[in-house]
Design a protein around this motif. Structure first.
Motif, PDB file in Angstrom:
ATOM      1  N   THR A  56       0.908  -1.114  -0.020  1.00  0.00           N
ATOM      2  CA  THR A  56      -0.142   0.007  -0.070  1.00  0.00           C
ATOM      3  C   THR A  56       0.806   1.296  -0.048  1.00  0.00           C
ATOM      4  N   VAL A  57       2.110   1.193  -0.141  1.00  0.00           N
ATOM      5  CA  VAL A  57       3.207   2.377   0.035  1.00  0.00           C
ATOM      6  C   VAL A  57       2.841   3.259  -1.162  1.00  0.00           C
ATOM      7  N   ARG A  58       3.029   4.590  -0.977  1.00  0.00           N
ATOM      8  CA  ARG A  58       2.599   5.639  -1.951  1.00  0.00           C
ATOM      9  C   ARG A  58       4.084   5.369  -2.998  1.00  0.00           C
ATOM     10  N   ARG A  59       3.671   5.602  -4.123  1.00  0.00           N
ATOM     11  CA  ARG A  59       5.062   5.583  -5.144  1.00  0.00           C
ATOM     12  C   ARG A  59       5.301   6.922  -5.753  1.00  0.00           C
ATOM     13  N   ASN A  60       5.637   7.588  -4.692  1.00  0.00           N
ATOM     14  CA  ASN A  60       6.027   9.160  -5.065  1.00  0.00           C
ATOM     15  C   ASN A  60       7.209   9.447  -4.632  1.00  0.00           C
ATOM     16  N   LYS A  61       8.270   8.726  -4.081  1.00  0.00           N
ATOM     17  CA  LYS A  61       9.492   9.108  -3.384  1.00  0.00           C
ATOM     18  C   LYS A  61       9.305   9.781  -2.177  1.00  0.00           C
ATOM     19  N   SER A  62       8.095   9.600  -1.490  1.00  0.00           N
ATOM     20  CA  SER A  62       7.929   9.924  -0.139  1.00  0.00           C
ATOM     21  C   SER A  62       8.619   9.376   0.733  1.00  0.00           C
ATOM     22  N   TYR A  82      12.717   5.312   0.829  1.00  0.00           N
ATOM     23  CA  TYR A  82      11.435   5.302  -0.062  1.00  0.00           C
ATOM     24  C   TYR A  82      11.587   4.503  -1.328  1.00  0.00           C
ATOM     25  N   TRP A  85      10.690   6.035  -8.243  1.00  0.00           N
ATOM     26  CA  TRP A  85       9.750   6.226  -9.212  1.00  0.00           C
ATOM     27  C   TRP A  85       9.404   4.982  -9.851  1.00  0.00           C
ATOM     28  N   GLY A  87       8.999   1.997  -8.854  1.00  0.00           N
ATOM     29  CA  GLY A  87       7.954   1.252  -8.463  1.00  0.00           C
ATOM     30  C   GLY A  87       8.685  -0.037  -7.896  1.00  0.00           C
ATOM     31  N   TRP A 108       5.334  -0.591   6.199  1.00  0.00           N
ATOM     32  CA  TRP A 108       5.814   1.083   6.016  1.00  0.00           C
ATOM     33  C   TRP A 108       4.693   1.868   7.020  1.00  0.00           C
ATOM     34  N   PRO A 110       4.160   6.338   7.564  1.00  0.00           N
ATOM     35  CA  PRO A 110       4.669   7.749   7.278  1.00  0.00           C
ATOM     36  C   PRO A 110       5.407   8.396   8.241  1.00  0.00           C
TER      37      PRO A 110
END
Length: 123
Positions: A56-62, A82, A85, A87, A108, A110
């Motif tokens: 479920t991790v964000r794939r936006n380099k956060s 992170y 990009w 993925g 993960w 935040p």
């Protein structure tokens, strides 16, 4: 007539400003609220501080806290990193490649917001 504050209001006002701001952000304009709405607000707040499956991790380099296990199933390892990009590629917070001796993260979370001021950081 003397002004009195309810114990709930007092407890709320004793929370740190960042927690109050986040609570108000989550609650929005929900006044008055029903019991299911209260439960939804509490559940939403709790979800923000739980470990989530890596899928479920964000794939936006956060940058996030990454968790994985190596050799000992009861001893997690945690690092800041992170998902790049593409993925697929994991990196440490500083952009270095994920160390080859580490398995890929399994969970993960935040990172918390940084303190707004130096004074807030000292409190």
């Amino acid at each position: 007539m003397t002004g009195t504050t309810s114990p709930i209001t007092t407890a709320y006002l004793n929370l740190s400003p960042d927690i109050r701001a986040r609570a108000e952000e989550i609650a929005g304009n929900n006044r008055p609220v029903t019991w299911p709405e209260v439960l939804l607000l509490v559940g939403t707040a709790m979800t923000a501080s739980r470990w989530m499956p890596i899928e479920t991790v964000r794939r936006n380099k956060s940058v996030i806290f990454c968790c994985w296990w190596k050799h000992q199933p009861d001893t997690p390892f945690i690092a800041e990193g992170y998902l790049d990009w593409d993925g697929v590629t994991w990196r440490l917070q500083n952009g270095e490649p994920w160390p080859a001796d580490r398995t890929a993260p399994t969970h993960w979370q935040p990172l918390p917001a940084p303190p707004a001021t130096e004074r807030e950081a000292m409190e």
